[in-house]
Scaffold this motif. Structure first.
Motif, PDB file in Angstrom:
ATOM      1  N   THR A  73       0.835  -1.205   0.000  1.00  0.00           N
ATOM      2  CA  THR A  73       0.000   0.000   0.000  1.00  0.00           C
ATOM      3  C   THR A  73       0.876   1.263   0.000  1.00  0.00           C
ATOM      4  N   GLY A  74       2.006   1.224   0.721  1.00  0.00           N
ATOM      5  CA  GLY A  74       2.908   2.382   0.738  1.00  0.00           C
ATOM      6  C   GLY A  74       3.428   2.683  -0.666  1.00  0.00           C
ATOM      7  N   LEU A 130       0.616   4.155  -2.769  1.00  0.00           N
ATOM      8  CA  LEU A 130       0.333   5.556  -2.408  1.00  0.00           C
ATOM      9  C   LEU A 130       1.436   6.482  -2.927  1.00  0.00           C
ATOM     10  N   ARG A 131       2.713   6.033  -2.798  1.00  0.00           N
ATOM     11  CA  ARG A 131       3.816   6.874  -3.303  1.00  0.00           C
ATOM     12  C   ARG A 131       3.744   7.010  -4.823  1.00  0.00           C
ATOM     13  N   GLN A 141      -0.986  13.638   5.212  1.00  0.00           N
ATOM     14  CA  GLN A 141      -1.042  12.588   6.237  1.00  0.00           C
ATOM     15  C   GLN A 141       0.187  11.689   6.139  1.00  0.00           C
ATOM     16  N   MET A 142       0.549  11.307   4.920  1.00  0.00           N
ATOM     17  CA  MET A 142       1.737  10.453   4.750  1.00  0.00           C
ATOM     18  C   MET A 142       2.995  11.178   5.199  1.00  0.00           C
ATOM     19  N   ALA A 170       1.185   9.885   9.655  1.00  0.00           N
ATOM     20  CA  ALA A 170      -0.131   9.355  10.061  1.00  0.00           C
ATOM     21  C   ALA A 170      -0.577   8.302   9.047  1.00  0.00           C
ATOM     22  N   LEU A 171      -1.561   7.511   9.429  1.00  0.00           N
ATOM     23  CA  LEU A 171      -2.145   6.569   8.478  1.00  0.00           C
ATOM     24  C   LEU A 171      -3.146   7.319   7.607  1.00  0.00           C
ATOM     25  N   VAL A 172      -3.288   6.876   6.360  1.00  0.00           N
ATOM     26  CA  VAL A 172      -4.352   7.414   5.523  1.00  0.00           C
ATOM     27  C   VAL A 172      -5.636   6.653   5.890  1.00  0.00           C
ATOM     28  N   GLY A 196       2.721  -4.018   4.360  1.00  0.00           N
ATOM     29  CA  GLY A 196       2.254  -2.744   4.921  1.00  0.00           C
ATOM     30  C   GLY A 196       0.738  -2.667   5.032  1.00  0.00           C
ATOM     31  N   PHE A 197       0.075  -3.763   4.863  1.00  0.00           N
ATOM     32  CA  PHE A 197      -1.387  -3.851   4.955  1.00  0.00           C
ATOM     33  C   PHE A 197      -1.740  -5.232   5.458  1.00  0.00           C
ATOM     34  N   GLN A 257      -9.078  -2.564   8.930  1.00  0.00           N
ATOM     35  CA  GLN A 257      -8.465  -3.061   7.690  1.00  0.00           C
ATOM     36  C   GLN A 257      -8.379  -4.589   7.707  1.00  0.00           C
ATOM     37  N   ARG A 315      13.037   9.689   1.716  1.00  0.00           N
ATOM     38  CA  ARG A 315      11.573   9.694   1.865  1.00  0.00           C
ATOM     39  C   ARG A 315      11.181  10.792   2.841  1.00  0.00           C
ATOM     40  N   ASP A 322       8.901  10.889   4.869  1.00  0.00           N
ATOM     41  CA  ASP A 322       8.523  10.383   6.198  1.00  0.00           C
ATOM     42  C   ASP A 322       9.658   9.630   6.883  1.00  0.00           C
ATOM     43  N   ARG A 332       5.651   7.520  13.351  1.00  0.00           N
ATOM     44  CA  ARG A 332       5.199   6.281  12.703  1.00  0.00           C
ATOM     45  C   ARG A 332       5.282   5.109  13.667  1.00  0.00           C
TER      46      ARG A 332
HETATM   47  P1  AMP Z   1       5.015   2.305   4.156  1.00  0.00           P
HETATM   48  O1  AMP Z   1       5.723   2.463   2.849  1.00  0.00           O
HETATM   49  O2  AMP Z   1       4.336   0.969   4.302  1.00  0.00           O
HETATM   50  O3  AMP Z   1       5.898   2.612   5.327  1.00  0.00           O
HETATM   51  O4  AMP Z   1       3.835   3.391   4.172  1.00  0.00           O
HETATM   52  C1  AMP Z   1       4.118   4.758   4.078  1.00  0.00           C
HETATM   53  C2  AMP Z   1       2.905   5.581   4.518  1.00  0.00           C
HETATM   54  O5  AMP Z   1       1.794   5.298   3.652  1.00  0.00           O
HETATM   55  C3  AMP Z   1       2.378   5.280   5.905  1.00  0.00           C
HETATM   56  O6  AMP Z   1       3.080   5.974   6.924  1.00  0.00           O
HETATM   57  C4  AMP Z   1       0.919   5.768   5.781  1.00  0.00           C
HETATM   58  O7  AMP Z   1       0.837   7.171   5.761  1.00  0.00           O
HETATM   59  C5  AMP Z   1       0.580   5.270   4.374  1.00  0.00           C
HETATM   60  N1  AMP Z   1       0.092   3.876   4.433  1.00  0.00           N
HETATM   61  C6  AMP Z   1       0.689   2.782   3.857  1.00  0.00           C
HETATM   62  N2  AMP Z   1      -0.010   1.664   4.112  1.00  0.00           N
HETATM   63  C7  AMP Z   1      -1.067   2.039   4.873  1.00  0.00           C
HETATM   64  C8  AMP Z   1      -2.159   1.341   5.477  1.00  0.00           C
HETATM   65  N3  AMP Z   1      -2.280  -0.005   5.373  1.00  0.00           N
HETATM   66  N4  AMP Z   1      -3.070   2.066   6.188  1.00  0.00           N
HETATM   67  C9  AMP Z   1      -2.966   3.396   6.303  1.00  0.00           C
HETATM   68  N5  AMP Z   1      -1.950   4.123   5.776  1.00  0.00           N
HETATM   69  C10 AMP Z   1      -1.006   3.458   5.062  1.00  0.00           C
END
Ligand code: AMP
Length: 184
Positions: free
Chosen positions: A8-9, A12-13, A28-29, A33-35, A61-62, A68, A129, A131, A140
């Motif tokens: 999911t990360g 989103l990126r 939020q990212m 924070a979580l989306v 990441g999910f 969820q 990144r 974040d 985080r």
């Molecule tokens: P990651 O690459 O998995 O560290 O995700 C980076 C960012 O994307 C997280 O800090 C959240 O802002 C968002 N994100 C990724 N996966 C999720 C998820 N399952 N639920 C909510 N936000 C997510």
């Protein structure tokens, strides 16, 4: 294992890089924070319906929250699928902080490096990144404890959780993960 890694990360990126991620989600990212649950559940639902996921897939990441996790169970059950295994990588927070803060990616290749454990070549065109700033990484980690850690007993109760020691070299930890996925 010949199955797609569905992150999911990463999704989103990619949406952000294409200019398709709404500004509130970008913020939020960036803040650690979580989306919203509905956003990532929708992404997972759509992605895992694609043909390449038919033989199976690995979620990265999910899920990260209880809603969820229950949405995932429902979504899979409706398709006659189920989770085989959940791998929890266990790493002390101070080491996670160091891994994130010193992480760099080459803009051109996407290759990920670490300034201490896997230094980039001198000609790499590095980016950080947003974040991975120390204050955001701390946030985080707090979010993980508040929202995600409770999923461990949930999956333990389903008998599918495997805890893996995430301290070690990439090869060592990869070997343990493969073993955890293979073990009955
Ligand atoms: P990651 O690459 O998995 O560290 O995700 C980076 C960012 O994307 C997280 O800090 C959240 O802002 C968002 N994100 C990724 N996966 C999720 C998820 N399952 N639920 C909510 N936000 C997510």
């Amino acid at each position: 294992m010949g199955i797609p890694q569905v992150s999911t990360g990463d999704m989103l990126r990619a949406a952000k890089a294409d200019g398709k991620l709404p500004a509130d989600l970008v913020a939020q990212m960036a803040g650690g924070a979580l989306v919203p649950d509905g956003v990532v559940i929708g992404l997972i639902d759509e992605r895992t319906r694609k043909d390449d996921c038919a033989p199976g897939f690995l979620l990265d990441g999910f899920p990260r929250t209880a809603p969820q996790a229950t949405a995932l169970d429902r979504l899979l059950a409706a398709r006659g699928q189920k989770l085989d295994r959940v791998v929890a990588l266990e790493v002390p927070h101070d080491l996670l902080l160091e891994r994130a803060v010193l992480r760099r990616a080459d803009k051109r290749t996407g290759q990920i490096y670490h300034l201490k454990y896997n230094p980039p070549p001198p000609d790499a065109d590095l980016e950080v990144r947003t974040d991975d700033r120390e204050d955001v990484v701390r946030k985080r980690l707090d979010v993980y404890e508040a929202m995600t850690a409770e999923l461990l007993p949930y999956y333990e109760g389903h008998g599918i959780l495997r805890r893996v020691d995430g301290v070690g070299s990439v090869d060592e930890v990869s070997g343990r993960v493969v073993q955890a996925l293979d073990a009955k």
